[in-house]
Scaffold this active site. Structure first.
Site, PDB file in Angstrom:
ATOM      1  N   GLU A  92       0.822  -1.198   0.000  1.00 35.03           N
ATOM      2  CA  GLU A  92       0.000   0.000   0.000  1.00 35.03           C
ATOM      3  C   GLU A  92       0.867   1.263   0.000  1.00 35.03           C
ATOM      4  OE1 GLU A  92      -3.930  -1.900   2.145  1.00 35.03           O
ATOM      5  OE2 GLU A  92      -2.595  -0.715   3.400  1.00 35.03           O
ATOM      6  N   CYS A 105       3.866   8.450   0.711  1.00 28.97           N
ATOM      7  CA  CYS A 105       4.447   7.554   1.708  1.00 28.97           C
ATOM      8  C   CYS A 105       4.624   6.175   1.046  1.00 28.97           C
ATOM      9  CB  CYS A 105       3.488   7.486   2.898  1.00 28.97           C
ATOM     10  SG  CYS A 105       4.057   6.413   4.201  1.00 28.97           S
ATOM     11  N   CYS A 112       7.095  -7.049   6.818  1.00 30.09           N
ATOM     12  CA  CYS A 112       8.259  -6.455   7.482  1.00 30.09           C
ATOM     13  C   CYS A 112       8.783  -7.485   8.462  1.00 30.09           C
ATOM     14  CB  CYS A 112       7.869  -5.169   8.219  1.00 30.09           C
ATOM     15  SG  CYS A 112       9.268  -4.376   9.039  1.00 30.09           S
ATOM     16  N   CYS A 116       7.122  -5.180  14.894  1.00 36.90           N
ATOM     17  CA  CYS A 116       6.691  -4.295  15.984  1.00 36.90           C
ATOM     18  C   CYS A 116       5.224  -4.591  16.314  1.00 36.90           C
ATOM     19  CB  CYS A 116       6.842  -2.830  15.582  1.00 36.90           C
ATOM     20  SG  CYS A 116       8.531  -2.427  15.105  1.00 36.90           S
ATOM     21  N   CYS A 119       2.254  -2.228  15.133  1.00 40.09           N
ATOM     22  CA  CYS A 119       2.216  -1.875  13.710  1.00 40.09           C
ATOM     23  C   CYS A 119       1.559  -2.999  12.908  1.00 40.09           C
ATOM     24  CB  CYS A 119       3.637  -1.640  13.218  1.00 40.09           C
ATOM     25  SG  CYS A 119       3.775  -1.477  11.434  1.00 40.09           S
ATOM     26  N   GLY A 158       7.225  -1.906   5.612  1.00 36.43           N
ATOM     27  CA  GLY A 158       8.596  -2.403   5.518  1.00 36.43           C
ATOM     28  C   GLY A 158       9.607  -1.521   6.209  1.00 36.43           C
ATOM     29  N   GLU A 159      10.804  -2.080   6.378  1.00 40.49           N
ATOM     30  CA  GLU A 159      11.903  -1.360   7.018  1.00 40.49           C
ATOM     31  C   GLU A 159      12.927  -0.989   5.932  1.00 40.49           C
ATOM     32  OE1 GLU A 159      12.967   0.111   9.745  1.00 40.49           O
ATOM     33  OE2 GLU A 159      14.933   0.285   8.808  1.00 40.49           O
ATOM     34  N   SER A 190      12.693   6.520   7.031  1.00 40.31           N
ATOM     35  CA  SER A 190      12.400   6.265   8.429  1.00 40.31           C
ATOM     36  C   SER A 190      12.833   4.851   8.777  1.00 40.31           C
ATOM     37  CB  SER A 190      10.897   6.429   8.677  1.00 40.31           C
ATOM     38  OG  SER A 190      10.584   6.060  10.004  1.00 40.31           O
ATOM     39  N   SER A 213      12.715   5.768  14.484  1.00 38.65           N
ATOM     40  CA  SER A 213      11.575   5.430  15.336  1.00 38.65           C
ATOM     41  C   SER A 213      12.104   4.914  16.661  1.00 38.65           C
ATOM     42  CB  SER A 213      10.735   4.343  14.653  1.00 38.65           C
ATOM     43  OG  SER A 213      10.285   4.814  13.411  1.00 38.65           O
ATOM     44  N   LEU A 214      12.145   5.787  17.648  1.00 39.59           N
ATOM     45  CA  LEU A 214      12.724   5.400  18.940  1.00 39.59           C
ATOM     46  C   LEU A 214      11.642   4.819  19.854  1.00 39.59           C
ATOM     47  CD1 LEU A 214      15.654   5.516  19.696  1.00 39.59           C
ATOM     48  CD2 LEU A 214      15.233   7.651  20.915  1.00 39.59           C
ATOM     49  N   HIS A 215      10.580   5.562  20.047  1.00 41.34           N
ATOM     50  CA  HIS A 215       9.390   5.097  20.774  1.00 41.34           C
ATOM     51  C   HIS A 215       9.573   4.791  22.258  1.00 41.34           C
ATOM     52  CE1 HIS A 215       7.682   5.082  16.890  1.00 41.34           C
ATOM     53  NE2 HIS A 215       8.065   3.898  16.512  1.00 41.34           N
ATOM     54  N   ASN A 289      -2.122   4.755  16.200  1.00 44.26           N
ATOM     55  CA  ASN A 289      -3.314   4.448  15.408  1.00 44.26           C
ATOM     56  C   ASN A 289      -3.673   2.992  15.605  1.00 44.26           C
ATOM     57  OD1 ASN A 289      -3.765   6.969  13.930  1.00 44.26           O
ATOM     58  ND2 ASN A 289      -1.714   6.553  13.157  1.00 44.26           N
ATOM     59  N   CYS A 332      -0.177   6.069   9.848  1.00 44.55           N
ATOM     60  CA  CYS A 332       1.034   5.366  10.275  1.00 44.55           C
ATOM     61  C   CYS A 332       0.669   4.060  10.954  1.00 44.55           C
ATOM     62  CB  CYS A 332       1.804   6.173  11.319  1.00 44.55           C
ATOM     63  SG  CYS A 332       2.418   7.725  10.772  1.00 44.55           S
TER      64      CYS A 332
END
Ligand code: SAH
Ligand code: SF4
Length: 343
Positions: A92, A105, A112, A116, A119, A158-159, A190, A213-215, A289, A332
């Site tokens: 997508e 995007c 992936c 995570c 996600c 994906g990463e 990212s 992306s630390l989070h 989200n 996201c």
């Protein structure tokens, strides 16, 4: 040699054209028609001699294009495009509109490997890396529906740093002035924070902006959200970011997705400030989200504001990113949500 002409840099096209005994400038036609005009077939490249087009086709050369399966439009202006890959996987792509500017995007992998838990993409089985052609074609297809593209963010499925070669090649193709001509500072990668790949990126000549992306400010909290945190402690990521900044002097974006009662307290905020000391960063706070099966909830808006205040008071440039495209599952972390198989 790669038979997908959309994958080839201008230099590679040059060599190919010479291999066929053609004049060097034919490579320019190929590149411009594929990347600027969006040609999807050799026959659309009319300035190329007919027999050269035939010869290319006879040797198996193609211009790949993704198959558009579905389009979605959110009342907030966000649009989502679902594409089928030749192997059957679905990816997508999202187009966000700001005034008359489009930000696309992009997805870089089908699925992936990072898994995570918050996600949707991370819940899908990993299929494969996308090629550079499949990455840039997302931009060209969105462009044909939404108009000129000004910014590109590698923040879809994906990463990106787990598919670094294709991603870097796609960024170079998108940046080329004879192609989509998107400024390199308008392209952002990212990553979930893969230290070695951040090092590789630092040494590249053509370098997009970097977002990490630390989070979480500590490993225990981060491990609740991201399995990859078991492999790479935060210290190793921060060290890679310091080296990156020493080499490039570039500001880095830190992404921090807030999950209720997981990583959103003032203590977490203060620890984050301490962790980021000495780095030139801006922080994007993202409201989580949700999707069916997501184990965490979004932090309440009040909590997000309070968290932002702690960072701002400590002198960190901080922005809160509110949900966009949520109604069509284009925000996201929601990409691929409809493909998750629930028990
Ligand atoms: N793999 C890369 C880029 C794609 S994800 C990365 O992880 O950085 C893009 C961004 O969306 C990341 O910051 C990611 O952490 C965030 N994200 C993932 N799931 C989310 C969710 N459910 N809500 C909000 N942001 C999410
Ligand atoms: Fe992969 Fe990024 Fe989603 Fe993590 S947040 S699973 S790294 S796409």
């Amino acid at each position: 040699m790669d038979k997908d002409l959309k994958n080839l840099t201008p230099e590679r096209l040059q060599r190919l054209v010479e291999m066929f005994g053609q004049k060097a400038f034919q490579a320019g036609y190929l590149f411009t028609f594929i990347h600027q005009k969006g040609a999807a077939d050799l026959d659309q490249i009319t300035p190329l001699p007919k027999d050269f087009r035939h010869a290319l086709r006879a040797r198996g050369y193609v211009i790949s294009t993704l198959t558009l399966r579905q389009q979605y439009a959110d009342p907030d202006g966000t649009r989502k495009f679902a594409f089928d890959l030749p192997g059957g996987s679905r990816i997508e792509t999202v187009c966000l509109r700001d005034g008359d500017r489009n930000t696309v995007c992009l997805s870089t992998q089908a699925g992936c490997r990072m898994g995570c838990v918050f996600c949707a993409t991370g819940q899908l089985p990993f299929d494969r890396n996308l090629t550079a052609a499949e990455i840039v074609d997302q931009v060209y297809q969105v462009r044909s529906h939404c108009g000129a593209v000004h910014n590109v963010v590698y923040m879809g499925m994906g990463e990106p740093l787990d598919n670094l070669d294709a991603v870097m090649r796609s960024a170079a193709l998108l940046n080329d002035e004879n192609g989509a001509n998107i400024g390199i500072r308008h392209i952002t990668l990212s990553t979930c924070g893969l230290p070695a790949a951040i090092g590789t990126l630092a040494a590249c000549d053509l370098r997009p902006r970097l977002a990490v992306s630390l989070h979480a400010p500590d490993d225990a909290t981060r491990r609740k959200l991201m399995p990859v945190a078991r492999k790479y402690p935060i210290d190793s990521i921060i060290a890679a970011l310091r080296d990156y900044q020493r080499q490039t002097a570039r500001r880095i974006t830190v992404e921090y997705c807030l999950a209720r009662a997981i990583n959103d307290s003032d203590t977490h905020a203060n620890r984050l400030v301490a962790r980021l000391k000495g780095l030139k960063v801006n922080v994007n706070l993202i409201e989580l989200n949700p999707f069916t099966g997501c184990p965490y909830e979004a932090s309440p808006p009040k909590r997000i504001k309070a968290f932002a205040e702690v960072l701002k008071n400590a002198g960190l440039e901080t922005a809160i990113r509110y949900r966009r495209g949520r109604r069509i599952q284009a925000a996201c972390g929601q990409l691929g949500a409809t493909q998750i198989k629930h028990p």
